[in-house]
Write a protein that holds these residues in place. Structure first.
Motif, PDB file in Angstrom:
ATOM      1  N   PHE A  41      40.119  38.524  27.170  1.00 34.56           N
ATOM      2  CA  PHE A  41      39.301  39.727  27.304  1.00 34.56           C
ATOM      3  C   PHE A  41      37.831  39.448  27.005  1.00 34.56           C
ATOM      4  N   ALA A  45      34.829  39.996  29.534  1.00 32.41           N
ATOM      5  CA  ALA A  45      33.738  40.913  29.201  1.00 32.41           C
ATOM      6  C   ALA A  45      32.367  40.269  29.381  1.00 32.41           C
ATOM      7  N   SER A  67      47.109  46.922  29.377  1.00 33.80           N
ATOM      8  CA  SER A  67      45.753  46.606  28.920  1.00 33.80           C
ATOM      9  C   SER A  67      45.034  45.696  29.918  1.00 33.80           C
ATOM     10  N   GLY A  71      42.313  47.250  32.065  1.00 40.06           N
ATOM     11  CA  GLY A  71      41.133  46.695  31.402  1.00 40.06           C
ATOM     12  C   GLY A  71      40.342  45.695  32.233  1.00 40.06           C
ATOM     13  N   PHE A  74      38.376  47.350  35.041  1.00 36.45           N
ATOM     14  CA  PHE A  74      37.279  48.070  34.402  1.00 36.45           C
ATOM     15  C   PHE A  74      36.160  47.099  34.023  1.00 36.45           C
ATOM     16  N   LEU A  75      36.519  45.980  33.414  1.00 37.34           N
ATOM     17  CA  LEU A  75      35.513  44.989  33.035  1.00 37.34           C
ATOM     18  C   LEU A  75      34.834  44.373  34.255  1.00 37.34           C
TER      19      LEU A  75
END
Length: 96
Positions: A41, A45, A67, A71, A74-75
């Motif tokens: 992650f 990011a 996640s 996630g 989204f990132l």
């Protein structure tokens, strides 16, 4: 000059996250030590979400983890928005 450094960085980080996801998938199959999800992650990011997302599709890895399925896209969008924002800001300062 700075644009080339940004492009090189983004290429590197995405290739690295793609390879790291492949390594993690291989480690999972062999029941070996895994790459921490926090690391995946964090790398996503800081610009590597595209590589992570491609790896998820290619190796069907982490696709059952909500996640990741929520996630990482989204990132990816956040990465794109930040890149576009930075490009606009750099463009404004160069043209001023």
């Amino acid at each position: 000059m700075i644009i080339y450094l940004v492009i090189l960085y983004l290429l590197f980080i995405n290739i690295y996250t793609f390879a790291l996801m492949g390594f993690d998938k291989k480690s999972a199959k062999k029941q070996r030590r895994r790459v921490p999800e926090k690391r995946l992650f964090l790398l996503s990011a800081i610009g590597g979400a595209g590589g992570t997302w491609l790896a998820m599709k290619k190796w069907r890895h982490k696709t059952k983890h909500r996640s990741f399925t929520v996630g990482i896209p989204f990132l990816f969008v956040l990465n794109i928005l930040l890149i576009l924002g930075a490009a606009k800001l750099i463009g404004m300062t160069i043209n001023s």
